[in-house]
Write a protein that holds these residues in place. Sequence first.
Motif, PDB file in Angstrom:
ATOM      1  N   MET A  22      -2.514  76.561 102.259  1.00 33.61           N
ATOM      2  CA  MET A  22      -1.071  76.699 102.511  1.00 33.61           C
ATOM      3  C   MET A  22      -0.317  76.986 101.207  1.00 33.61           C
ATOM      4  SD  MET A  22       0.210  72.779 102.914  1.00 33.61           S
ATOM      5  CE  MET A  22       0.455  71.777 101.448  1.00 33.61           C
ATOM      6  N   SER A  23       0.901  77.462 101.357  1.00 34.47           N
ATOM      7  CA  SER A  23       1.820  77.599 100.232  1.00 34.47           C
ATOM      8  C   SER A  23       2.640  76.318 100.169  1.00 34.47           C
ATOM      9  CB  SER A  23       2.757  78.786 100.432  1.00 34.47           C
ATOM     10  OG  SER A  23       2.019  79.974 100.543  1.00 34.47           O
ATOM     11  N   ALA A  24       2.606  75.655  99.030  1.00 35.96           N
ATOM     12  CA  ALA A  24       3.318  74.379  98.901  1.00 35.96           C
ATOM     13  C   ALA A  24       4.773  74.578  98.500  1.00 35.96           C
ATOM     14  CB  ALA A  24       2.612  73.487  97.886  1.00 35.96           C
ATOM     15  N   ASP A  25       5.101  75.734  97.961  1.00 40.00           N
ATOM     16  CA  ASP A  25       6.469  76.022  97.543  1.00 40.00           C
ATOM     17  C   ASP A  25       7.201  76.661  98.715  1.00 40.00           C
ATOM     18  OD1 ASP A  25       8.711  76.323  95.959  1.00 40.00           O
ATOM     19  OD2 ASP A  25       7.996  78.175  95.033  1.00 40.00           O
ATOM     20  N   VAL A  26       7.941  75.839  99.465  1.00 44.18           N
ATOM     21  CA  VAL A  26       8.563  76.300 100.704  1.00 44.18           C
ATOM     22  C   VAL A  26      10.073  76.432 100.528  1.00 44.18           C
ATOM     23  CG1 VAL A  26       8.856  75.823 103.159  1.00 44.18           C
ATOM     24  CG2 VAL A  26       6.814  75.019 101.976  1.00 44.18           C
ATOM     25  N   ALA A  27      10.598  77.578 100.922  1.00 42.34           N
ATOM     26  CA  ALA A  27      12.045  77.780 100.938  1.00 42.34           C
ATOM     27  C   ALA A  27      12.584  77.138 102.206  1.00 42.34           C
ATOM     28  CB  ALA A  27      12.367  79.267 100.915  1.00 42.34           C
ATOM     29  N   THR A  28      13.517  76.196 102.062  1.00 36.04           N
ATOM     30  CA  THR A  28      14.089  75.491 103.210  1.00 36.04           C
ATOM     31  C   THR A  28      15.606  75.456 103.103  1.00 36.04           C
ATOM     32  OG1 THR A  28      13.998  73.317 102.149  1.00 36.04           O
ATOM     33  CG2 THR A  28      12.044  74.008 103.402  1.00 36.04           C
ATOM     34  N   VAL A  29      16.248  75.121 104.212  1.00 38.94           N
ATOM     35  CA  VAL A  29      17.694  74.927 104.250  1.00 38.94           C
ATOM     36  C   VAL A  29      17.999  73.717 105.113  1.00 38.94           C
ATOM     37  CG1 VAL A  29      18.287  77.366 103.883  1.00 38.94           C
ATOM     38  CG2 VAL A  29      17.988  76.506 106.214  1.00 38.94           C
ATOM     39  N   THR A  30      19.235  73.274 105.059  1.00 40.02           N
ATOM     40  CA  THR A  30      19.712  72.209 105.938  1.00 40.02           C
ATOM     41  C   THR A  30      20.427  72.858 107.125  1.00 40.02           C
ATOM     42  OG1 THR A  30      21.857  72.040 104.842  1.00 40.02           O
ATOM     43  CG2 THR A  30      20.055  70.673 103.960  1.00 40.02           C
ATOM     44  N   PRO A  31      20.677  72.105 108.189  1.00 39.17           N
ATOM     45  CA  PRO A  31      21.382  72.691 109.339  1.00 39.17           C
ATOM     46  C   PRO A  31      22.774  73.217 108.984  1.00 39.17           C
ATOM     47  CG  PRO A  31      20.354  70.623 109.975  1.00 39.17           C
ATOM     48  CD  PRO A  31      20.213  70.750 108.475  1.00 39.17           C
ATOM     49  N   ASP A  32      23.407  72.638 107.972  1.00 38.09           N
ATOM     50  CA  ASP A  32      24.751  73.052 107.580  1.00 38.09           C
ATOM     51  C   ASP A  32      24.776  74.227 106.605  1.00 38.09           C
ATOM     52  OD1 ASP A  32      25.823  70.987 109.132  1.00 38.09           O
ATOM     53  OD2 ASP A  32      25.681  69.561 107.471  1.00 38.09           O
ATOM     54  N   ALA A  33      23.620  74.735 106.218  1.00 38.40           N
ATOM     55  CA  ALA A  33      23.570  75.843 105.255  1.00 38.40           C
ATOM     56  C   ALA A  33      24.287  77.056 105.831  1.00 38.40           C
ATOM     57  CB  ALA A  33      22.122  76.185 104.935  1.00 38.40           C
ATOM     58  N   PRO A  34      25.125  77.688 105.021  1.00 41.09           N
ATOM     59  CA  PRO A  34      25.807  78.901 105.502  1.00 41.09           C
ATOM     60  C   PRO A  34      24.823  80.051 105.682  1.00 41.09           C
ATOM     61  CG  PRO A  34      26.344  78.469 103.194  1.00 41.09           C
ATOM     62  CD  PRO A  34      25.506  77.333 103.667  1.00 41.09           C
ATOM     63  N   ILE A  35      25.184  80.974 106.537  1.00 42.34           N
ATOM     64  CA  ILE A  35      24.326  82.121 106.836  1.00 42.34           C
ATOM     65  C   ILE A  35      23.981  82.886 105.569  1.00 42.34           C
ATOM     66  CG2 ILE A  35      26.243  83.648 107.364  1.00 42.34           C
ATOM     67  CD1 ILE A  35      23.114  83.833 109.367  1.00 42.34           C
ATOM     68  N   ASP A  36      24.885  82.930 104.605  1.00 38.87           N
ATOM     69  CA  ASP A  36      24.614  83.659 103.359  1.00 38.87           C
ATOM     70  C   ASP A  36      23.435  83.054 102.600  1.00 38.87           C
ATOM     71  OD1 ASP A  36      26.613  85.479 103.831  1.00 38.87           O
ATOM     72  OD2 ASP A  36      28.107  84.436 102.611  1.00 38.87           O
ATOM     73  N   GLU A  37      23.297  81.737 102.639  1.00 42.14           N
ATOM     74  CA  GLU A  37      22.163  81.086 101.972  1.00 42.14           C
ATOM     75  C   GLU A  37      20.850  81.461 102.649  1.00 42.14           C
ATOM     76  OE1 GLU A  37      20.546  76.567 101.023  1.00 42.14           O
ATOM     77  OE2 GLU A  37      22.693  76.862 101.425  1.00 42.14           O
ATOM     78  N   VAL A  38      20.870  81.494 103.972  1.00 46.35           N
ATOM     79  CA  VAL A  38      19.674  81.886 104.724  1.00 46.35           C
ATOM     80  C   VAL A  38      19.341  83.344 104.431  1.00 46.35           C
ATOM     81  CG1 VAL A  38      18.676  82.145 107.035  1.00 46.35           C
ATOM     82  CG2 VAL A  38      20.175  80.200 106.541  1.00 46.35           C
TER      83      VAL A  38
END
Length: 164
Positions: A106-122
Amino acid sequence: MQARDLMETDVQTVASDDDVADVFRKFARHEFSGFPVVDEAGRVVGVVTESDLVDLFEPEDETLWIPIGLPPFVDTLTYQVKAPWADLDLGVDMVRNADRPVSDVMSADVATVTPDAPIDEVLDLLAGDDPDINRVPVLDDEGRVVGIVARQDVVQAFRDTRLD
């Protein structure tokens, strides 16, 4: 718009100690190209993709060194060699790797966000410099998966807003 507006909440995950063979079966049953990898507490510790598993069957060294001239061969030619899939013994490779834990590939370095993250961050993550990011797990404050946003989810959301 926030990640919570785009995310799929029915997220398929795999455990970090699942065998590679189990993950292969899961890929065969579901139309996903990657799964978040979780620990015993359900926290995300990585992501495994079909590409990670395919890499188990590719030779690590694809470079062929050809000596030129007479010994002591002071010069060489270098060629990149890509073995055709038909020439690989997938059965032997599958047996050799079947019991490996998914944490090995697996890749251990995972890009994640929180539910409140703005669409621009995603969008920054999905359209950024790393072409391998095709999905972004959405995590709660404890680091557990509450959803996932795939690149296609963002494209569909923009299409839908244009049609409104």
